[in-house]
Enzyme design. Structure first.
Site, PDB file in Angstrom:
ATOM      1  CB  SER A 135      64.821 -18.063 -13.257  1.00 53.65           C
ATOM      2  OG  SER A 135      64.486 -17.516 -12.008  1.00 53.65           O
ATOM      3  CD  GLU A 137      63.321 -17.915  -7.079  1.00 53.64           C
ATOM      4  OE1 GLU A 137      63.343 -18.970  -6.439  1.00 53.64           O
ATOM      5  OE2 GLU A 137      63.195 -16.798  -6.557  1.00 53.64           O
ATOM      6  CE1 TYR A 159      60.241 -21.303 -12.941  1.00 47.44           C
ATOM      7  CE2 TYR A 159      61.700 -20.196 -11.387  1.00 47.44           C
ATOM      8  CZ  TYR A 159      61.070 -20.241 -12.614  1.00 47.44           C
ATOM      9  OH  TYR A 159      61.265 -19.230 -13.520  1.00 47.44           O
TER      10      TYR A 159
HETATM   11  P1  NAP Z   1      54.157 -16.716 -17.337  1.00 48.79           P
HETATM   12  O1  NAP Z   1      53.428 -15.433 -17.483  1.00 48.79           O
HETATM   13  O2  NAP Z   1      53.823 -17.623 -16.212  1.00 48.79           O
HETATM   14  O3  NAP Z   1      54.007 -17.507 -18.716  1.00 48.79           O
HETATM   15  C1  NAP Z   1      54.358 -18.848 -18.830  1.00 48.79           C
HETATM   16  C2  NAP Z   1      53.956 -19.355 -20.199  1.00 48.79           C
HETATM   17  O4  NAP Z   1      54.288 -20.749 -20.306  1.00 48.79           O
HETATM   18  C3  NAP Z   1      52.449 -19.254 -20.495  1.00 48.79           C
HETATM   19  O5  NAP Z   1      52.287 -18.927 -21.852  1.00 48.79           O
HETATM   20  C4  NAP Z   1      51.974 -20.671 -20.225  1.00 48.79           C
HETATM   21  O6  NAP Z   1      50.787 -21.010 -20.926  1.00 48.79           O
HETATM   22  C5  NAP Z   1      53.139 -21.455 -20.795  1.00 48.79           C
HETATM   23  N1  NAP Z   1      53.175 -22.837 -20.326  1.00 48.79           N
HETATM   24  C6  NAP Z   1      53.075 -23.312 -19.070  1.00 48.79           C
HETATM   25  N2  NAP Z   1      53.151 -24.657 -19.050  1.00 48.79           N
HETATM   26  C7  NAP Z   1      53.279 -25.053 -20.350  1.00 48.79           C
HETATM   27  C8  NAP Z   1      53.389 -26.306 -20.988  1.00 48.79           C
HETATM   28  N3  NAP Z   1      53.368 -27.456 -20.296  1.00 48.79           N
HETATM   29  N4  NAP Z   1      53.531 -26.331 -22.326  1.00 48.79           N
HETATM   30  C9  NAP Z   1      53.527 -25.186 -23.062  1.00 48.79           C
HETATM   31  N5  NAP Z   1      53.417 -23.973 -22.502  1.00 48.79           N
HETATM   32  C10 NAP Z   1      53.297 -23.899 -21.158  1.00 48.79           C
HETATM   33  O7  NAP Z   1      55.736 -16.444 -17.242  1.00 48.79           O
HETATM   34  P2  NAP Z   1      56.564 -15.135 -17.644  1.00 48.79           P
HETATM   35  O8  NAP Z   1      56.649 -14.247 -16.469  1.00 48.79           O
HETATM   36  O9  NAP Z   1      56.086 -14.623 -18.937  1.00 48.79           O
HETATM   37  O10 NAP Z   1      58.024 -15.773 -17.810  1.00 48.79           O
HETATM   38  C11 NAP Z   1      58.465 -16.294 -19.066  1.00 48.79           C
HETATM   39  C12 NAP Z   1      59.610 -17.263 -18.812  1.00 48.79           C
HETATM   40  O11 NAP Z   1      60.680 -16.595 -18.148  1.00 48.79           O
HETATM   41  C13 NAP Z   1      59.263 -18.459 -17.929  1.00 48.79           C
HETATM   42  O12 NAP Z   1      60.015 -19.548 -18.385  1.00 48.79           O
HETATM   43  C14 NAP Z   1      59.750 -18.037 -16.556  1.00 48.79           C
HETATM   44  O13 NAP Z   1      60.048 -19.181 -15.780  1.00 48.79           O
HETATM   45  C15 NAP Z   1      60.983 -17.250 -16.928  1.00 48.79           C
HETATM   46  N6  NAP Z   1      61.367 -16.184 -16.016  1.00 48.79           N
HETATM   47  C16 NAP Z   1      60.476 -15.233 -15.655  1.00 48.79           C
HETATM   48  C17 NAP Z   1      60.883 -14.188 -14.823  1.00 48.79           C
HETATM   49  C18 NAP Z   1      59.927 -13.106 -14.414  1.00 48.79           C
HETATM   50  O14 NAP Z   1      60.248 -12.377 -13.464  1.00 48.79           O
HETATM   51  N7  NAP Z   1      58.801 -12.922 -15.096  1.00 48.79           N
HETATM   52  C19 NAP Z   1      62.218 -14.120 -14.391  1.00 48.79           C
HETATM   53  C20 NAP Z   1      63.106 -15.100 -14.806  1.00 48.79           C
HETATM   54  C21 NAP Z   1      62.689 -16.125 -15.627  1.00 48.79           C
HETATM   55  P3  NAP Z   1      49.317 -20.691 -20.280  1.00 48.79           P
HETATM   56  O15 NAP Z   1      49.036 -19.257 -20.622  1.00 48.79           O
HETATM   57  O16 NAP Z   1      48.458 -21.659 -20.999  1.00 48.79           O
HETATM   58  O17 NAP Z   1      49.414 -20.921 -18.812  1.00 48.79           O
HETATM   59  O1  G4F Z   2      56.363 -12.705  -6.983  1.00 51.27           O
HETATM   60  P1  G4F Z   2      56.951 -13.989  -6.551  1.00 51.27           P
HETATM   61  O2  G4F Z   2      56.063 -15.169  -6.527  1.00 51.27           O
HETATM   62  O3  G4F Z   2      58.235 -14.204  -7.440  1.00 51.27           O
HETATM   63  P2  G4F Z   2      59.525 -15.152  -7.275  1.00 51.27           P
HETATM   64  O4  G4F Z   2      59.287 -16.268  -6.347  1.00 51.27           O
HETATM   65  O5  G4F Z   2      60.673 -14.253  -6.977  1.00 51.27           O
HETATM   66  O6  G4F Z   2      59.655 -15.756  -8.741  1.00 51.27           O
HETATM   67  C1  G4F Z   2      59.488 -14.948  -9.899  1.00 51.27           C
HETATM   68  O7  G4F Z   2      60.741 -14.427 -10.282  1.00 51.27           O
HETATM   69  C2  G4F Z   2      61.697 -15.422 -10.683  1.00 51.27           C
HETATM   70  C3  G4F Z   2      62.996 -14.686 -11.041  1.00 51.27           C
HETATM   71  O8  G4F Z   2      63.742 -14.470  -9.887  1.00 51.27           O
HETATM   72  C4  G4F Z   2      61.135 -16.185 -11.859  1.00 51.27           C
HETATM   73  F1  G4F Z   2      62.038 -17.096 -12.293  1.00 51.27           F
HETATM   74  C5  G4F Z   2      59.838 -16.879 -11.461  1.00 51.27           C
HETATM   75  O9  G4F Z   2      59.291 -17.537 -12.599  1.00 51.27           O
HETATM   76  C6  G4F Z   2      58.857 -15.805 -10.980  1.00 51.27           C
HETATM   77  O10 G4F Z   2      58.526 -14.993 -12.080  1.00 51.27           O
HETATM   78  O11 G4F Z   2      57.556 -13.810  -5.064  1.00 51.27           O
HETATM   79  C7  G4F Z   2      58.488 -12.804  -4.765  1.00 51.27           C
HETATM   80  C8  G4F Z   2      58.698 -12.758  -3.251  1.00 51.27           C
HETATM   81  C9  G4F Z   2      59.020 -14.133  -2.649  1.00 51.27           C
HETATM   82  O12 G4F Z   2      60.058 -14.005  -1.731  1.00 51.27           O
HETATM   83  C10 G4F Z   2      57.752 -14.525  -1.921  1.00 51.27           C
HETATM   84  O13 G4F Z   2      57.951 -15.354  -0.786  1.00 51.27           O
HETATM   85  O14 G4F Z   2      57.481 -12.350  -2.642  1.00 51.27           O
HETATM   86  C11 G4F Z   2      57.228 -13.165  -1.513  1.00 51.27           C
HETATM   87  N1  G4F Z   2      55.786 -13.138  -1.248  1.00 51.27           N
HETATM   88  C12 G4F Z   2      55.229 -12.649  -0.108  1.00 51.27           C
HETATM   89  N2  G4F Z   2      53.896 -12.811  -0.154  1.00 51.27           N
HETATM   90  C13 G4F Z   2      54.805 -13.620  -2.023  1.00 51.27           C
HETATM   91  C14 G4F Z   2      53.610 -13.416  -1.342  1.00 51.27           C
HETATM   92  N3  G4F Z   2      54.825 -14.181  -3.260  1.00 51.27           N
HETATM   93  C15 G4F Z   2      53.632 -14.548  -3.818  1.00 51.27           C
HETATM   94  N4  G4F Z   2      53.622 -15.084  -5.067  1.00 51.27           N
HETATM   95  N5  G4F Z   2      52.451 -14.376  -3.165  1.00 51.27           N
HETATM   96  C16 G4F Z   2      52.385 -13.817  -1.912  1.00 51.27           C
HETATM   97  O15 G4F Z   2      51.299 -13.685  -1.323  1.00 51.27           O
END
Ligand code: NAP
Ligand code: G4F
Length: 338
Positions: A135, A137, A159
């Site tokens: 990520s 992050e 995280y």
């Molecule tokens: P997500 O929608 O939150 O999906 C997370 C998945 O992990 C779900 O299938 C969840 O199952 C499963 N999970 C959670 N805890 C678990 C456990 N203890 N054992 C087995 N499975 C578990 O996340 P996503 O957005 O698809 O992201 C996929 C991956 O990319 C994650 O690792 C995230 O950290 C990483 N990532 C995401 C972003 C982004 O912007 N989306 C960016 C960078 C990296 P349930 O459905 O049962 O909750």
């Molecule tokens: O949508 P967010 O919660 O995403 P964040 O923290 O950037 O993390 C996501 O992207 C990461 C990759 O860079 C992944 F690794 C991670 O698993 C996840 O998918 O928040 C985005 C921004 C933050 O700065 C947060 O402070 O939005 C700001 N924000 C403002 N109001 C909020 C809110 N975020 C959330 N979730 N909820 C709010 O009400």
């Protein structure tokens, strides 16, 4: 014979898009799901009936990133060619409430999987490939903008610290044991399937509900944070491409554009001809003990070596999410008989 893939986190946003992509490429796809008191398979139910060309339906296995024995058993049974580790407690703010759990699942979980794969490869003389969902992050309080593969990590949440550990272990298994192990360092990617408590989806879901009269307030945190937002469907293609190279490595995947939460809000509400100022209030509960102010990625390595580039623009992404959530809100309205 098609390849066999195992996806952890298959019920999540990325898991569902990746499973669709791999099935369209004739992979036999297996997924790990954790036991829950309610079904979490809404995003993948359509894949459990097989794909349009009559391919094998998706197969699911119960497992958890906290349970090494179970993960080993699944690897032995499925004998995958490629493992995509997408499972995570992926919410940054919630990781401050559950730091130990997050470190266990996001950090140690990867070690459990890497050990299971190393052991399997050694005992059966196989060469399972491994993808780690890294990520942006991890860059956190970044020293440079845009961030690239060489930018130093400065994680700002439990995280992000856990992801940085997972990243290092993935590199370590590549160097120590010659494992084909890839780190995708993905910047934020969104879609109509995004979890409803991430900011983009929270905004588009609320905008839709406000438009049809089901909601009148939206509580948010920091509106000034900037993110590099792309479309999840584009990003899973990059995951697959990384796994098809001759050598494994680490790749930044990003659009190269950054926008504030405020900009996202404005464009989303504008699309529905709503003035966001009338509905949005700041709730300190959504602020984080430490914030990541700006993320913006330089994906030139991926562009050059993988031939990857994003297809969906920021404006198209917002429009896609708003339109899908307006439709959802209308369905919700109809189900209430209004
Ligand atoms: P997500 O929608 O939150 O999906 C997370 C998945 O992990 C779900 O299938 C969840 O199952 C499963 N999970 C959670 N805890 C678990 C456990 N203890 N054992 C087995 N499975 C578990 O996340 P996503 O957005 O698809 O992201 C996929 C991956 O990319 C994650 O690792 C995230 O950290 C990483 N990532 C995401 C972003 C982004 O912007 N989306 C960016 C960078 C990296 P349930 O459905 O049962 O909750
Ligand atoms: O949508 P967010 O919660 O995403 P964040 O923290 O950037 O993390 C996501 O992207 C990461 C990759 O860079 C992944 F690794 C991670 O698993 C996840 O998918 O928040 C985005 C921004 C933050 O700065 C947060 O402070 O939005 C700001 N924000 C403002 N109001 C909020 C809110 N975020 C959330 N979730 N909820 C709010 O009400």
């Amino acid at each position: 014979m098609g390849k066999v893939a195992l996806i952890t986190g298959i019920t999540g946003q990325d898991g569902s898009y990746l499973a669709e992509l791999l099935m369209s490429k004739d992979y036999e796809v297996h997924g790990v799901v954790r036991r829950s008191s309610s079904f979490a398979t809404g995003r993948i139910d359509h894949l459990r009936r097989g794909n349009e060309s009559g391919g094998r339906p998706l197969e699911l296995h119960y497992g958890d990133m906290g349970d090494a024995t179970g993960l080993r058993g699944i690897i032995e049974e499925v004998r995958p060619d490629e493992v995509y580790n997408l499972a995570a407690q992926s919410h940054v703010r919630i990781s401050f409430d559950q730091p130990e759990y997050t470190a266990d699942v996001v950090g140690l979980g990867v070690l459990r999987l890497l050990e299971a794969i190393r052991d399997h490869n050694q005992r059966h003389n196989r060469a399972i490939r491994f993808y780690q969902a890294g990520s942006s992050e991890m860059f956190g309080k970044a020293e440079e903008v845009p961030q690239r593969e060489t930018t130093r990590f400065h994680p700002r949440s439990p995280y992000a610290c856990a992801k940085a550990y997972a990243h290092s272990q993935t590199v370590n298994y590549r160097e120590a044991y010659g494992l084909f192990a890839v780190n995708g360092i993905l910047f934020n990617h969104e879609s109509p399937r995004r979890g409803e408590n991430f900011v983009t989806r929270k905004i588009t879901r609320s905008a839709g509900r406000i438009k049809v009269g089901l909601q009148d307030k939206l509580l948010l945190g920091n509106l000034e944070a900037k993110r590099d937002w792309g479309f999840a469907g584009d990003y899973v293609e990059a995951m697959w491409l990384m796994m098809q190279q001759d050598e494994s490595g680490d790749y930044v995947i990003a659009t190269g554009e950054t926008h504030s939460v405020r900009e996202f809000l404005e464009i989303a509400f504008d699309r529905l001809k709503l003035d966001w100022n009338k509905y949005v209030a700041i709730d300190p509960r959504h602020l984080r003990p430490a914030e990541v102010d700006i993320l913006c990625g330089d994906a030139s390595k991926a562009r050059k070596l993988l031939g990857w580039k994003p297809r969906v623009s920021f404006e198209q992404l917002v429009a896609m999410m708003v339109d899908a959530d307006l439709e959802l809100a209308n369905r919700e309205l109809r189900s209430l008989g209004r």
